[in-house]
Write an enzyme that holds these catalytic residues in place. Structure first.
Site, PDB file in Angstrom:
ATOM      1  N   GLU A 159       0.910  -1.246  -0.066  1.00  0.00           N
ATOM      2  CA  GLU A 159       0.177  -0.087  -0.047  1.00  0.00           C
ATOM      3  C   GLU A 159       0.825   1.253   0.071  1.00  0.00           C
ATOM      4  O   GLU A 159       0.668   2.163   0.988  1.00  0.00           O
ATOM      5  CB  GLU A 159      -0.800   0.118   1.063  1.00  0.00           C
ATOM      6  CG  GLU A 159      -1.985  -1.112   1.226  1.00  0.00           C
ATOM      7  CD  GLU A 159      -3.151  -1.254   2.060  1.00  0.00           C
ATOM      8  OE1 GLU A 159      -4.119  -1.531   1.965  1.00  0.00           O
ATOM      9  OE2 GLU A 159      -2.723  -0.268   3.190  1.00  0.00           O
ATOM     10  N   GLU A 352      -5.343  -8.760   0.599  1.00  0.00           N
ATOM     11  CA  GLU A 352      -5.929  -8.322   1.834  1.00  0.00           C
ATOM     12  C   GLU A 352      -7.345  -8.193   1.461  1.00  0.00           C
ATOM     13  O   GLU A 352      -7.730  -7.469   0.708  1.00  0.00           O
ATOM     14  CB  GLU A 352      -5.307  -6.888   2.356  1.00  0.00           C
ATOM     15  CG  GLU A 352      -3.916  -7.166   3.209  1.00  0.00           C
ATOM     16  CD  GLU A 352      -3.647  -5.687   3.818  1.00  0.00           C
ATOM     17  OE1 GLU A 352      -4.595  -5.005   4.270  1.00  0.00           O
ATOM     18  OE2 GLU A 352      -2.650  -5.412   4.068  1.00  0.00           O
TER      19      GLU A 352
END
Length: 440
Positions: A159, A352
């Site tokens: 991320e 995720e």
């Protein structure tokens, strides 16, 4: 496997990869046995973390990894996505821990999938500096040389969008800067670091490499052209800015000019081919034109000078974090990626997906995972090449600026008793275990 509506979750391909995810800073503890990270500095400042906590002990995974690998084995996952702490690797004996962890995973029949950077930058480094990308490549080479004989699947970064936005633009995460658009060099240097890491891993003989980028559909708040324009800009900033350099080797129109250095040369590095593209999905974002005042979304303060505002998605259940539950957004996201990038899009892995709920009998989490896995299968049936799915997270952990107030785990950790930090599998753990058995 039957669920509340009585219909079994459709079967996925036999080679589909099922796993769970964690990150080093959130679970390892043993902070005094490694050099400090930017998160250690950040959490030491009063008011930075909502409950005033730190990750000095966290789940004490560093000392209890064997117990945690046993939980993975009992769950029956194919793979475990963890992260390698760069500050720990820089410290004496740090790589020995990951040696032991990887050996334990291999002995349990669980594929180790390390992420090489998950936000815990050594405190001595700074993503505003280009040299940090080169330093990261050295770190990657060190880890690959040590673990590459047993690790076959690697993730470079986690991320970079959130690390840029929350850590450097809005100051909500470490290192706590509020640079707004002056944070864009952080995005570029992380993407450059990704490309250099891919090259370092290839040089070490690695053949299964991806990145874990966060993405979600962007929904305009209305049909008003001003809302559509704001939503388009938000989509560029949080989705396309981080996807297209990796997938296409170019920035969205107008963004490359804002980046430092020889951008054209750097993009050739950033676009080093990956074997798959990781997506972290939680929810869509509803975006409108700026409202002229500061606003708040999901506990995050958004300054009025941003060229967009984030609006509530109404009529949806929300998690304990206040995030809307929109499983069909995952299907929309994946089919949208396929339509936008076509044959340039690598195979996808959901690196995720998860939710924050309290309680051991966490039926809301079961419903969430059930719905999202079905939405993932819908995308697969629509022709999207999806190869795997990782639940966030194996266990409750230090949830960054939220401290220990948010619980994403399939396993409950008793933070009230730091002497034991007792692990207790939740109802969702048993549900996911049964799902995996039914898929095989």
């Amino acid at each position: 496997m039957a669920t509340d509506d009585g219909n079994p979750i459709p079967r996925f391909p036999p080679d589909f990869l099922w796993g769970v995810s964690t990150s080093a800073h959130q679970i390892e503890g043993a902070a005094k046995e490694r050099e400090p990270s930017v998160w250690d500095v950040f959490t030491a400042e009063p008011g930075r973390v909502k409950d005033g906590s730190t990750a000095e002990v966290a789940c004490d995974h560093y000392h209890r990894y064997r117990e945690d690998v046993a939980l993975l084995a009992g769950l029956g996952v194919d793979a475990y996505r963890f992260s390698v702490s760069w500050p720990r690797v820089n410290s004496p004996g740090g790589l020995d821990f990951y040696d032991r962890l990887v050996d334990e995973l291999c002995a349990a029949g669980v594929r180790p999938v390390p992420t090489l950077f998950h936000w815990d930058l050594p405190a001595s480094l700074d993503w505003l500096q280009r040299d940090t990308a080169a330093r990261f490549a050295d770190h990657v080479s060190t880890v690959a040389e040590r673990l590459g004989d047993r690790v076959r699947t690697w993730i470079t970064l986690n991320e970079p969008a959130e690390h840029t936005l929350l850590g450097h633009a809005l100051g909500a995460h470490a290192p706590g800067r509020r640079l707004l658009f002056d944070a864009l060099p952080v995005a570029h240097h992380q993407l450059l670091a990704h490309g250099l890491a891919v090259r370092a891993l290839r040089a070490a003989g690695a053949g299964d490499i991806g990145i874990a980028n966060s993405h979600g559909p962007t929904w305009p708040a209305s049909d008003d052209p001003a809302d559509a324009q704001a939503a388009g800009f938000y989509d560029v900033l949080l989705n396309r800015l981080f996807a297209e350099p990796v997938i296409l080797g170019e920035y969205p129109e107008g963004m490359g000019e804002l980046m430092p250095g020889d951008v054209a040369a750097d993009l050739k590095v950033v676009a080093e081919p990956v074997d798959w593209y990781g997506i972290n999905y939680y929810a869509p974002t509803r975006v409108g034109a700026p409202g002229g005042t500061d606003s708040e979304y999901g506990g995050l303060a958004l300054p009025a000078e941003l060229p967009f505002s984030v609006r509530e998605i109404e009529g949806r259940p929300v998690t304990d974090f206040g995030w809307p539950v929109v499983p069909e957004g995952l299907t929309e996201l994946l089919t949208g990626f396929r339509d936008r990038y076509g044959d340039r899009l690598p195979p996808i892995v959901i690196t995720e997906n998860g939710c924050s709920y309290e309680g051991l009998d966490d039926q809301d989490r079961i419903a969430y995972l059930d719905a999202h896995i079905r939405a993932l299968h819908t995308a697969l049936s629509a022709g999207v090449d999806v190869r795997g799915y990782f639940v966030w997270s194996l266990m409750d952990n230090f949830e960054w600026a939220e401290g220990y107030a948010r619980r994403f785990g399939l396993v409950h950790v008793d933070f009230d008793d730091p002497a034991t930090l007792e692990r207790t599998p939740k109802a969702s753990y048993h549900w996911f275990r049964d799902l995996l058995r039914a898929q095989r």
